[in-house]
Design a protein around this motif. Structure first.
Motif, PDB file in Angstrom:
ATOM      1  N   ARG A 195       0.817  -1.213   0.000  1.00 35.33           N
ATOM      2  CA  ARG A 195       0.000   0.000   0.000  1.00 35.33           C
ATOM      3  C   ARG A 195       0.851   1.263   0.000  1.00 35.33           C
ATOM      4  N   HIS A 196       2.091   1.156   0.480  1.00 32.51           N
ATOM      5  CA  HIS A 196       2.978   2.320   0.474  1.00 32.51           C
ATOM      6  C   HIS A 196       3.417   2.674  -0.953  1.00 32.51           C
ATOM      7  N   TRP A 197       3.280   1.710  -1.883  1.00 30.46           N
ATOM      8  CA  TRP A 197       3.693   1.930  -3.254  1.00 30.46           C
ATOM      9  C   TRP A 197       2.548   2.416  -4.148  1.00 30.46           C
ATOM     10  N   LEU A 198       1.301   2.161  -3.734  1.00 33.10           N
ATOM     11  CA  LEU A 198       0.173   2.339  -4.636  1.00 33.10           C
ATOM     12  C   LEU A 198       0.048   3.753  -5.194  1.00 33.10           C
ATOM     13  N   SER A 199       0.294   4.755  -4.381  1.00 32.22           N
ATOM     14  CA  SER A 199       0.122   6.140  -4.839  1.00 32.22           C
ATOM     15  C   SER A 199       1.139   6.520  -5.909  1.00 32.22           C
ATOM     16  N   GLU A 200       2.235   5.769  -6.009  1.00 31.50           N
ATOM     17  CA  GLU A 200       3.292   6.105  -6.960  1.00 31.50           C
ATOM     18  C   GLU A 200       3.219   5.289  -8.248  1.00 31.50           C
ATOM     19  N   PRO A 258      13.318  -2.906 -12.687  1.00 32.69           N
ATOM     20  CA  PRO A 258      13.409  -1.768 -11.756  1.00 32.69           C
ATOM     21  C   PRO A 258      12.154  -0.911 -11.849  1.00 32.69           C
ATOM     22  N   VAL A 259      11.669  -0.473 -10.693  1.00 34.51           N
ATOM     23  CA  VAL A 259      10.496   0.381 -10.647  1.00 34.51           C
ATOM     24  C   VAL A 259      10.616   1.307  -9.447  1.00 34.51           C
ATOM     25  N   LYS A 260      10.471   2.618  -9.705  1.00 37.86           N
ATOM     26  CA  LYS A 260      10.598   3.621  -8.644  1.00 37.86           C
ATOM     27  C   LYS A 260      11.876   3.368  -7.841  1.00 37.86           C
ATOM     28  N   GLN A 261      11.698   3.085  -6.538  1.00 38.71           N
ATOM     29  CA  GLN A 261      12.871   2.864  -5.682  1.00 38.71           C
ATOM     30  C   GLN A 261      13.063   1.391  -5.353  1.00 38.71           C
ATOM     31  N   GLY A 262      12.705   0.499  -6.298  1.00 35.00           N
ATOM     32  CA  GLY A 262      12.830  -0.910  -5.967  1.00 35.00           C
ATOM     33  C   GLY A 262      12.779  -1.799  -7.195  1.00 35.00           C
ATOM     34  N   ILE A 263      12.312  -3.038  -6.978  1.00 40.32           N
ATOM     35  CA  ILE A 263      12.255  -4.076  -8.000  1.00 40.32           C
ATOM     36  C   ILE A 263      10.839  -4.633  -8.061  1.00 40.32           C
ATOM     37  N   ALA A 264      10.373  -4.925  -9.277  1.00 42.42           N
ATOM     38  CA  ALA A 264       9.040  -5.507  -9.467  1.00 42.42           C
ATOM     39  C   ALA A 264       9.161  -6.844 -10.186  1.00 42.42           C
ATOM     40  N   LEU A 265       8.247  -7.752  -9.869  1.00 41.82           N
ATOM     41  CA  LEU A 265       8.187  -9.047 -10.524  1.00 41.82           C
ATOM     42  C   LEU A 265       6.718  -9.368 -10.790  1.00 41.82           C
ATOM     43  N   LEU A 266       6.385  -9.597 -12.061  1.00 35.24           N
ATOM     44  CA  LEU A 266       5.012  -9.903 -12.448  1.00 35.24           C
ATOM     45  C   LEU A 266       4.891 -11.401 -12.699  1.00 35.24           C
ATOM     46  N   SER A 267       3.870 -12.016 -12.117  1.00 34.79           N
ATOM     47  CA  SER A 267       3.645 -13.447 -12.330  1.00 34.79           C
ATOM     48  C   SER A 267       2.160 -13.682 -12.533  1.00 34.79           C
ATOM     49  N   ARG A 268       1.862 -14.719 -13.335  1.00 38.11           N
ATOM     50  CA  ARG A 268       0.468 -15.077 -13.568  1.00 38.11           C
ATOM     51  C   ARG A 268      -0.030 -15.924 -12.405  1.00 38.11           C
ATOM     52  N   GLN A 269      -1.188 -15.589 -11.896  1.00 35.73           N
ATOM     53  CA  GLN A 269      -1.749 -16.323 -10.769  1.00 35.73           C
ATOM     54  C   GLN A 269      -2.458 -17.567 -11.257  1.00 35.73           C
ATOM     55  N   GLN A 270      -2.164 -18.712 -10.613  1.00 37.30           N
ATOM     56  CA  GLN A 270      -2.887 -19.939 -10.934  1.00 37.30           C
ATOM     57  C   GLN A 270      -4.318 -19.806 -10.448  1.00 37.30           C
ATOM     58  N   GLN A 271      -5.272 -20.135 -11.309  1.00 38.04           N
ATOM     59  CA  GLN A 271      -6.672 -20.068 -10.892  1.00 38.04           C
ATOM     60  C   GLN A 271      -6.936 -21.133  -9.853  1.00 38.04           C
ATOM     61  N   SER A 272      -7.769 -20.784  -8.869  1.00 42.06           N
ATOM     62  CA  SER A 272      -8.079 -21.743  -7.819  1.00 42.06           C
ATOM     63  C   SER A 272      -8.920 -22.882  -8.380  1.00 42.06           C
ATOM     64  N   GLN A 273      -8.878 -24.014  -7.701  1.00 46.41           N
ATOM     65  CA  GLN A 273      -9.596 -25.198  -8.170  1.00 46.41           C
ATOM     66  C   GLN A 273     -11.089 -24.947  -8.279  1.00 46.41           C
ATOM     67  N   THR A 274     -11.597 -24.093  -7.384  1.00 45.46           N
ATOM     68  CA  THR A 274     -13.034 -23.844  -7.426  1.00 45.46           C
ATOM     69  C   THR A 274     -13.430 -23.069  -8.667  1.00 45.46           C
ATOM     70  N   VAL A 275     -12.454 -22.316  -9.269  1.00 48.18           N
ATOM     71  CA  VAL A 275     -12.761 -21.537 -10.452  1.00 48.18           C
ATOM     72  C   VAL A 275     -12.675 -22.396 -11.702  1.00 48.18           C
ATOM     73  N   VAL A 276     -11.640 -23.232 -11.801  1.00 48.79           N
ATOM     74  CA  VAL A 276     -11.414 -23.989 -13.027  1.00 48.79           C
ATOM     75  C   VAL A 276     -12.161 -25.310 -13.041  1.00 48.79           C
ATOM     76  N   ASN A 277     -12.669 -25.727 -11.918  1.00 48.63           N
ATOM     77  CA  ASN A 277     -13.353 -27.016 -11.886  1.00 48.63           C
ATOM     78  C   ASN A 277     -14.550 -27.000 -12.830  1.00 48.63           C
ATOM     79  N   LYS A 278     -14.604 -27.968 -13.704  1.00 54.86           N
ATOM     80  CA  LYS A 278     -15.643 -27.984 -14.732  1.00 54.86           C
ATOM     81  C   LYS A 278     -17.016 -28.266 -14.150  1.00 54.86           C
ATOM     82  N   VAL A 279     -17.068 -28.919 -13.032  1.00 54.24           N
ATOM     83  CA  VAL A 279     -18.355 -29.251 -12.418  1.00 54.24           C
ATOM     84  C   VAL A 279     -18.409 -28.590 -11.048  1.00 54.24           C
ATOM     85  N   MET A 280     -19.345 -27.687 -10.857  1.00 54.66           N
ATOM     86  CA  MET A 280     -19.462 -27.032  -9.559  1.00 54.66           C
ATOM     87  C   MET A 280     -19.895 -28.043  -8.515  1.00 54.66           C
TER      88      MET A 280
END
Length: 585
Positions: A239-244, A261-283
């Protein structure tokens, strides 16, 4: 200078921690509390407590999964881990409960309230009021009755920054260590991070830190984003980074998995694995009438006994009950009683203290029963327990406490009991192989799972569809697996001695051989010939009756031998013979 001005001047000169405690003591006096009041915390009714736990189910689940971290950091020290919601009500309690007075022990159980208005200055209530971490040690508590304990608490914030509650570590005053506040802080950070990363619509996770070495640490920044870069939530460090940051613009600039590099630090972007409840074909389907009845009884802590042949889905039923119950945030501890080694059976079930016996873990072990605290204890194949262990288990169920090996002090434990067996426990009681009083204690209500051969056509077809949907690979070319009509008939006509487990295995083989499309008879090479040879004009019940008669003839009327071959109980065979007598003459 007025008295009020003098007080304000004195307070402004105090160190921050002492100033925080001074403010809390002042509030306690304003609440009208007496320092010499006895401990009498308000306790929520069980029905209300279950509802609140359900609201915090994801958080409580993450916290329960973090227990190994707590145990590793505290190295077996006599302390208790607690989570209290934003109103100060304890919803989670784990660890060593045996310190302080009996009143204090009761006050640290689920449902008890530690809001400042009722309990004065204390770590839970004061951390909630001040929205910051705090340790309240011994005589720093406002109520003299709490001087024997020391507590350290750290707030837990939602992905939106709202106060959800606090994580607290409590112990006897003389055993409280300085690092307990650090442990509470780490536990709070771990839970907050899990809440951010496991949001339903999170597509990207952006990690931020001053340097590469600090990335993906509990204290690094974590931001959850939708696919278009819209903010879903962030942990306290981020939250300390959000305004920048211009998040949608950053999403177009960053490369997945590459440090940037971003602002005064380092950033790493990764794709989030969908939870099983989201990808499960049968609810997850709604509870069946049998499950709905079981859940009502579980809400009243009535023990359940699940009876059924091997492979009828007893463990699957218990998992569904756990997920749908008010104890879903607590653990499900499944114990196969038949697999416990005789020489370590009691140690595994009831736990032991350090030094209880040669070869034991140096820090002792809680045992399966204590591990099920606030959750469900599933004792599968309970009929395999020796009589000596049955006696000890009966005492645990009667007293709601367990005494570990090498210890003389019973420890309170709260769990829902579900027992299961493929054996006829009532017959075992008559034979003296199972304690009658234990049988009545575990059998508050019996859930009888029918063997697969007794399924009606509609129920069998529903099960087939469910299993096919569960087993269909994600890359199946046609989206779903279908069956030839002849295959469906043959599957229904077989008597399935291995029940659902055997059917599932046959379908797994067929799906592989059919290469994820349409299953034909040639894709079931292991389907027993008996199923192919039975006439196609009869219903499943008639076929089962015919099979019983054929097997009895082969066994020359020996019901025990026929029961063994068919994997059926003798009681079931007698009942089927009696019900079908006119047709089976």
């Amino acid at each position: 200078m007025t008295t009020n001005e003098t007080d304000q001047t004195r307070l402004s000169q105090l160190p921050p921690t002492q100033l925080l405690l001074e403010r809390s003591w002042q509030r306690s006096r304003e609440y009208g509390l007496s320092q010499h009041s006895r401990i009498d915390p308000f306790s929520l009714p069980k029905v209300d407590l279950r509802q609140i736990k359900q609201q915090h189910a994801p958080l409580l689940s993450y916290l329960n999964n973090s227990l190994p971290l707590f145990e590793q950091l505290q190295q077996g020290r006599r302390c208790r881990l607690l989570f209290a919601d934003a109103q100060g009500t304890i919803l989670f309690s784990a660890g060593d409960p045996h310190f302080g007075s009996k009143a204090q022990q009761v006050a640290l159980t689920s449902g008890a309230s530690w809001h400042e208005q009722s309990m004065g200055t204390n770590a839970i209530g004061t951390a909630l009021n001040e929205r910051q971490e705090v340790s309240v040690l011994g005589q720093q508590h406002y109520l003299a009755a709490n001087h024997g304990i020391s507590c350290s608490a750290s707030p837990v914030l939602s992905p939106d920054g709202e106060l959800l509650g606090v994580i607290d570590i409590s112990s006897d005053t003389g055993e409280h260590a300085q690092d307990m506040l650090l442990t509470a802080r780490l536990m709070a950070l771990a839970v907050e991070n899990a809440l951010v990363m496991n949001q339903h619509q999170a597509h990207w996770i952006l990690s931020l830190a001053p340097d590469a070495g600090s990335l993906q640490q509990p204290w690094s920044g974590i931001i959850a984003l939708r696919e278009d870069g819209q903010l879903l939530g962030a942990n306290r460090s981020a939250r300390h980074w959000l305004s920048e940051l211009n998040l949608p613009a950053m999403l177009g600039q960053l490369q997945q998995g590459k440090l940037t590099p971003v602002k005064q630090g380092i950033a790493l972007l990764s794709r989030q694995q969908q939870s099983q409840t989201v990808v499960n074909k049968v609810m997850t389907p709604a509870p069946s009438p049998r499950e709905a009845t079981a859940l009502k009884l579980m809400a009243r802590q009535i023990p359940l006994l699940v009876q059924g042949e091997t492979g009828t889905g007893k463990d699957h039923l218990v998992r569904r009950l756990h997920q749908a119950s008010a104890r879903s945030a607590g653990p499900l501890i499944a114990v196969n009683c038949g697999a416990l080694p005789n020489d370590l059976l009691e140690a595994e079930l009831f736990g032991y203290v350090p030094g209880a016996f040669t070869g034991g873990h140096k820090q002792g072990r809680p045992g399966y029963i204590r591990s099920a605290d606030n959750g469900i204890l599933f004792l599968d194949e309970i009929g395999e327990l020796p009589l000596a262990a049955q006696t000890r288990l009966l005492r645990v169920l009667q007293e709601k406490s367990v005494t570990p090996l090498g210890c003389h002090q019973p420890q309170a434990v709260d769990f829902q009991l579900i027992a299961a067996s493929h054996r006829d426990l009532a017959a075992m009681v008559e034979q003296g192989k199972f304690r009658q009083d234990l049988y009545f204690r575990i059998n508050g209500f019996t859930l009888q799972l029918p063997p697969l051969r007794e399924y009606g056509e509609e129920a069998f077809n529903t099960l087939l569809r469910s299993l096919l949907a569960e087993l269909t690979p994600e890359d199946a070319p046609f989206g779903k697996i279908t069956l030839d009509e002849d295959v469906t008939h043959w599957l229904r006509s077989y008597h399935w001695p291995g029940n659902i487990r055997q059917l599932k295995q046959q379908l797994e083989v067929a799906i592989v051989l059919a290469e994820g499309s349409h299953i034909r008879l040639q894709h079931l090479p292991e389907l027993p010939q008996m199923a192919r040879s039975l006439p196609q004009t009869q219903d499943l019940k008639s076929l089962t009756d015919q099979l019983i008669v054929q097997t009895l003839e082969e066994c020359q009327g020996n019901v025990s031998e026929a029961a063994r071959r068919l994997n059926m109980s003798r009681t079931t065979i007698y009942a089927r013979l009696k019900a079908s007598k006119p047709k089976m003459v």
